[in-house]
Write a protein that holds these residues in place. Sequence first.
Motif, mmCIF file in Angstrom:
data_model
loop_
_atom_site.group_PDB
_atom_site.id
_atom_site.type_symbol
_atom_site.label_atom_id
_atom_site.label_comp_id
_atom_site.label_asym_id
_atom_site.label_seq_id
_atom_site.Cartn_x
_atom_site.Cartn_y
_atom_site.Cartn_z
ATOM 1 N N ILE A 153 0.839 -1.202 0.000
ATOM 2 C CA ILE A 153 0.000 0.000 0.000
ATOM 3 C C ILE A 153 0.872 1.250 0.000
ATOM 4 C CG2 ILE A 153 -1.708 1.335 1.299
ATOM 5 C CD1 ILE A 153 -2.684 -1.366 2.473
ATOM 6 N N VAL A 154 0.598 2.158 -0.935
ATOM 7 C CA VAL A 154 1.217 3.486 -0.926
ATOM 8 C C VAL A 154 0.278 4.457 -0.228
ATOM 9 C CG1 VAL A 154 2.067 5.421 -2.321
ATOM 10 C CG2 VAL A 154 2.502 3.054 -3.054
ATOM 11 N N ASN A 155 -0.976 4.437 -0.628
ATOM 12 C CA ASN A 155 -1.995 5.293 -0.015
ATOM 13 C C ASN A 155 -3.352 4.618 -0.169
ATOM 14 O OD1 ASN A 155 -3.812 7.348 0.755
ATOM 15 N ND2 ASN A 155 -2.418 8.965 0.069
ATOM 16 N N ALA A 156 -3.949 4.255 0.959
ATOM 17 C CA ALA A 156 -5.248 3.560 0.931
ATOM 18 C C ALA A 156 -6.404 4.524 0.709
ATOM 19 C CB ALA A 156 -5.458 2.795 2.230
ATOM 20 N N ASP A 157 -6.128 5.804 0.712
ATOM 21 C CA ASP A 157 -7.148 6.833 0.458
ATOM 22 C C ASP A 157 -6.484 7.923 -0.377
ATOM 23 O OD1 ASP A 157 -9.478 8.219 0.504
ATOM 24 O OD2 ASP A 157 -9.380 8.817 2.609
ATOM 25 N N ALA A 158 -6.113 7.542 -1.599
ATOM 26 C CA ALA A 158 -5.307 8.400 -2.472
ATOM 27 C C ALA A 158 -6.114 9.581 -3.013
ATOM 28 C CB ALA A 158 -4.752 7.569 -3.625
ATOM 29 N N PRO A 159 -5.436 10.650 -3.464
ATOM 30 C CA PRO A 159 -6.137 11.801 -4.046
ATOM 31 C C PRO A 159 -6.949 11.404 -5.275
ATOM 32 C CG PRO A 159 -3.851 12.347 -3.570
ATOM 33 C CD PRO A 159 -3.984 10.867 -3.387
ATOM 34 N N ARG A 160 -8.006 12.150 -5.528
ATOM 35 C CA ARG A 160 -8.843 11.911 -6.702
ATOM 36 C C ARG A 160 -8.114 12.390 -7.967
ATOM 37 N NH1 ARG A 160 -15.116 13.375 -5.223
ATOM 38 N NH2 ARG A 160 -15.252 12.170 -3.288
ATOM 39 N N PRO A 161 -8.543 11.927 -9.134
ATOM 40 C CA PRO A 161 -7.932 12.383 -10.380
ATOM 41 C C PRO A 161 -8.055 13.903 -10.577
ATOM 42 C CG PRO A 161 -9.228 10.414 -10.768
ATOM 43 C CD PRO A 161 -9.518 10.845 -9.363
ATOM 44 N N SER A 162 -9.121 14.496 -10.054
ATOM 45 C CA SER A 162 -9.332 15.936 -10.216
ATOM 46 C C SER A 162 -8.509 16.766 -9.235
ATOM 47 C CB SER A 162 -10.819 16.263 -10.030
ATOM 48 O OG SER A 162 -11.266 15.852 -8.737
ATOM 49 N N ASP A 163 -7.809 16.116 -8.323
ATOM 50 C CA ASP A 163 -7.014 16.800 -7.306
ATOM 51 C C ASP A 163 -5.552 16.869 -7.772
ATOM 52 O OD1 ASP A 163 -5.649 17.642 -5.030
ATOM 53 O OD2 ASP A 163 -6.772 16.352 -3.662
ATOM 54 N N LYS A 164 -4.993 18.084 -7.813
ATOM 55 C CA LYS A 164 -3.613 18.253 -8.286
ATOM 56 C C LYS A 164 -2.609 17.494 -7.413
ATOM 57 C CE LYS A 164 -2.780 22.582 -5.761
ATOM 58 N NZ LYS A 164 -2.406 24.015 -5.888
ATOM 59 N N LYS A 165 -3.030 17.149 -6.188
ATOM 60 C CA LYS A 165 -2.129 16.403 -5.297
ATOM 61 C C LYS A 165 -1.809 15.012 -5.839
ATOM 62 C CE LYS A 165 -3.470 18.757 -0.997
ATOM 63 N NZ LYS A 165 -4.097 18.594 0.337
ATOM 64 N N LEU A 166 -2.675 14.485 -6.724
ATOM 65 C CA LEU A 166 -2.409 13.169 -7.291
ATOM 66 C C LEU A 166 -1.149 13.210 -8.153
ATOM 67 C CD1 LEU A 166 -3.237 10.217 -7.717
ATOM 68 C CD2 LEU A 166 -4.568 10.972 -9.701
ATOM 69 N N ILE A 167 -1.052 14.216 -9.004
ATOM 70 C CA ILE A 167 0.117 14.343 -9.880
ATOM 71 C C ILE A 167 1.364 14.625 -9.051
ATOM 72 C CG2 ILE A 167 1.093 15.567 -11.860
ATOM 73 C CD1 ILE A 167 -1.415 13.776 -12.390
ATOM 74 N N GLU A 168 1.199 15.413 -7.991
ATOM 75 C CA GLU A 168 2.333 15.673 -7.101
ATOM 76 C C GLU A 168 2.830 14.370 -6.481
ATOM 77 O OE1 GLU A 168 0.920 18.502 -4.269
ATOM 78 O OE2 GLU A 168 0.701 20.129 -5.738
ATOM 79 N N LEU A 169 1.888 13.479 -6.123
ATOM 80 C CA LEU A 169 2.254 12.175 -5.557
ATOM 81 C C LEU A 169 2.958 11.323 -6.608
ATOM 82 C CD1 LEU A 169 2.161 10.039 -3.310
ATOM 83 C CD2 LEU A 169 -0.174 9.472 -4.049
ATOM 84 N N PHE A 170 2.442 11.313 -7.836
ATOM 85 C CA PHE A 170 3.057 10.553 -8.919
ATOM 86 C C PHE A 170 4.483 11.055 -9.177
ATOM 87 C CE2 PHE A 170 -1.059 9.103 -11.298
ATOM 88 C CZ PHE A 170 -1.377 8.309 -10.210
#
Length: 449
Positions: free
Chosen positions: A427-444
């Motif tokens: 598990i990296v994040n069991a409650d990961a950011p949504r696709p519409s959240d810029k934090k997802l790309i930051e995590l990637f």
Amino acid sequence: MKKIFILIAVLTVISCANKQKTENREYIVLSGKIENQKAAKISIINNDFTKEISLNAEGIFTDTLRVDTGYYSLYHDRTNATLFLTKGEELKITTDATKFIDSMRFEGKDATSNKFLVDKVLRNRGKDPVAIFSQEEGEFIKTMSDIRDVTSQKLKEATDLDEAFIAFEKKNIKYAHLINLSRYPQYYPYYSKNENYKPSETFMAYFKNIEYDNEEDFKIYENFRQLARQHYSKKLNPFEDVKGSVATIKNLKSQVLKNTLAQELAFFISPSGKDADYLYTALSEISTNEKFKKELTKKYTDIQKLKAGKDSPTFDYENHKGGTTSLADLQGKYVYIDVWATWCGPCIAEIPSLKKVEKDYHNKNINFVSISIDALKDHDKWKKMVTDKELGGVQLMADKAWQSQFVTDYVIDGIPRFILIDPNGKIVNADAPRPSDKKLIELFDELKI
């Protein structure tokens, strides 16, 4: 003549005995028959009360409800109706499941009260919510006031209604009017496409003198419960001020309202939530609902298994393209999972953003997986939506909807839910950011995907 006097005396004794028996009864007798039943049960619900009653093969049912006088929702399959039940009385209901509201008939002391409620629903049926909520503010208020006034006049003109019901219904009409008004600031901008709308002072004045911390009305009126929950949801901000949100609940007088809001705040106890420990302790202290506290403890215990670095729960589900796909089949790359359903509006709203992320990360070190938790009966609907919306990635359908093992292992109690797993199944994040959240790309970017 003497025989007549004796007969009258006997009848009087029987009448008094029956009246005393009803007044002393601590429960309601509910019975009836549902023709063309669509399910094997009905449910009676009011706030924290729920009771399921079985129907026999002919759709006949009978049971006792140890509840107070007030409004209750009767559910059968996907249909429902509001009932008024008086403690100590009996109510018999007959209806046809194919015309649930229209064919309802009642027997008993509350028969006329319940007919009034059915007539109210039928009278307002067919009104176009889009047209109503697209009206300008003043016109909308007038429309809602007219609806309220017609119902109030019908109540006033009725000659066969119990005085207790009339008192209840006057408040019910008031709260129904207020909850309809309260939805306007959210619905009007959407339906009218006027995103700049702000309610006037005149409009907001309707909500100034409401006593939201009112336990008696919260227990009785569904419309008031919606008003109170809506009011306090604006005051609770668990994302930015968890302790302030907890303090708001603690300061309430009504324990029933505290219990309700504690349950809503429990949603924010998540595997990635930094305040999970604090929230668990605080909500356990606030609530007096033992069933909720037991469920809360289970949730808190379960999310400990979902910390970053732990082995991910696995799945092996039907693939839209044929066969099945398991988590093991996808190891070697990161896996970004979207748990969704065809009936979920917020899930569908994420689809354009998800498509963009999938396109931007095509041929990179990540697989995109969507797991539908639609019911088995909606299997064809799932297949059609995947095709019609040209959904990409790996499209799977869970085997038991909400009760699917992967869903329960991840303690999913709301969708959409997004999960990120590393190439080794951790598990990296069991409650990961949504696709519409810029934090997802930051995590990637942080993971150099």
